[in-house]
Design a protein around this motif. Sequence first.
Motif, short mmCIF file in Angstrom:
data_model
loop_
_atom_site.label_atom_id
_atom_site.label_comp_id
_atom_site.label_asym_id
_atom_site.label_seq_id
_atom_site.Cartn_x
_atom_site.Cartn_y
_atom_site.Cartn_z
N SER A 85 0.81 -1.22 0.00
CA SER A 85 0.00 0.00 0.00
C SER A 85 0.84 1.27 0.00
O SER A 85 0.33 2.34 -0.29
CB SER A 85 -0.95 0.00 1.20
N ASP A 86 2.14 1.16 0.30
CA ASP A 86 3.00 2.34 0.17
C ASP A 86 3.11 2.78 -1.29
O ASP A 86 3.35 3.95 -1.57
CB ASP A 86 4.42 2.04 0.68
N ALA A 89 -2.19 2.19 -4.36
CA ALA A 89 -3.25 2.71 -3.51
C ALA A 89 -4.21 1.60 -3.08
O ALA A 89 -4.61 0.79 -3.91
CB ALA A 89 -4.02 3.79 -4.26
N SER A 96 -0.12 6.98 -1.96
CA SER A 96 0.69 7.66 -0.94
C SER A 96 1.54 8.75 -1.59
O SER A 96 1.69 8.79 -2.81
CB SER A 96 1.62 6.65 -0.27
N ASP A 216 0.88 5.65 7.98
CA ASP A 216 0.05 5.29 6.83
C ASP A 216 -1.04 6.32 6.60
O ASP A 216 -1.29 6.73 5.50
CB ASP A 216 -0.67 3.96 7.09
N ALA A 219 0.29 9.39 5.22
CA ALA A 219 0.62 9.30 3.81
C ALA A 219 -0.63 9.31 2.95
O ALA A 219 -0.68 9.93 1.91
CB ALA A 219 1.43 8.04 3.54
N HIS A 220 -1.66 8.58 3.38
CA HIS A 220 -2.82 8.44 2.50
C HIS A 220 -3.82 9.57 2.67
O HIS A 220 -4.54 9.88 1.75
CB HIS A 220 -3.53 7.10 2.77
#
Length: 226
Positions: A85-86, A89, A96, A216, A219-220
Amino acid sequence: MRILKTVLATLVISLGVVIATASGIIYSGVYNVAATSEHWPITRWVLNKTVHRSIERQAAGIEPPARDAEQQLLVGAANFEAMCSDCHAPPRQRPSVAARGLYPKPPGLTHAAHEKSASEIFWVIKHGIKASGMPAWGPTHSDDEIWAMTAFVTQLPDLSAADYQHMLASAQAHGIGHDHAHDSDAHEHGAQAQPDTHDNAEPPETRHDDGDTPHDHAAHDTHAHG
Ligand code: HEC
């Protein structure tokens, strides 16, 4: 005879010019390697076609195993959150900040779920894609785990953000985390041959082992407007 000589001489001179030009480009440093400097359309086409055809060919003959679907999907979701997921998406979320700066950009995987067979997705996850940022997970993960992530990726088109959060929560409730996934697969495989794999884990893996890290979400979500 004279014609042959002329042809040969032309070939040799042309080759010399090509080599000199290539050396000039390489050594002068004029080629811009910045991730912000996009390829020419023709270069992009050649690279995309090469990657696409290579994956099709390399994956031919790989047979997806039959699996206990629900358990496998939860393992896949937990591993996706921890390891993918880094860059890719999660369902219905923005990529991210790191992913937005990568070139080539890691695509959202819904498209891959439509366009690629399970065998092709499995192959990409296991072997990675050279010089693109897509890592190979085969050296550190069992085929069972990679099939679980493959199963999850193939489900992406049907998942909402809420479904995804729900899967992560039930994975956690069932003790299926990134590390636990290794333990639970061990009995099927008898083959978690390198129990110390995680001592050598990449920073993104270790960071994610803390579960829902604030990072996380930052980032998102928080930086999403940056
Ligand atoms: C460091 C960033 C990064 C991470 C982490 C990463 N990927 Fe990728 N991935 C990429 C990039 C970049 C590409 C596109 C490569 C290209 O186009 O040549 C890609 C391509 C793919 C593709 C092919 C997509 C398509 O449409 O052709 C799949 C499938 C994929 N990744 C799955 C995964 C899975 C599953 C994980 C987690 C186990 C993962 N990736 C982790 C960067 C990453």
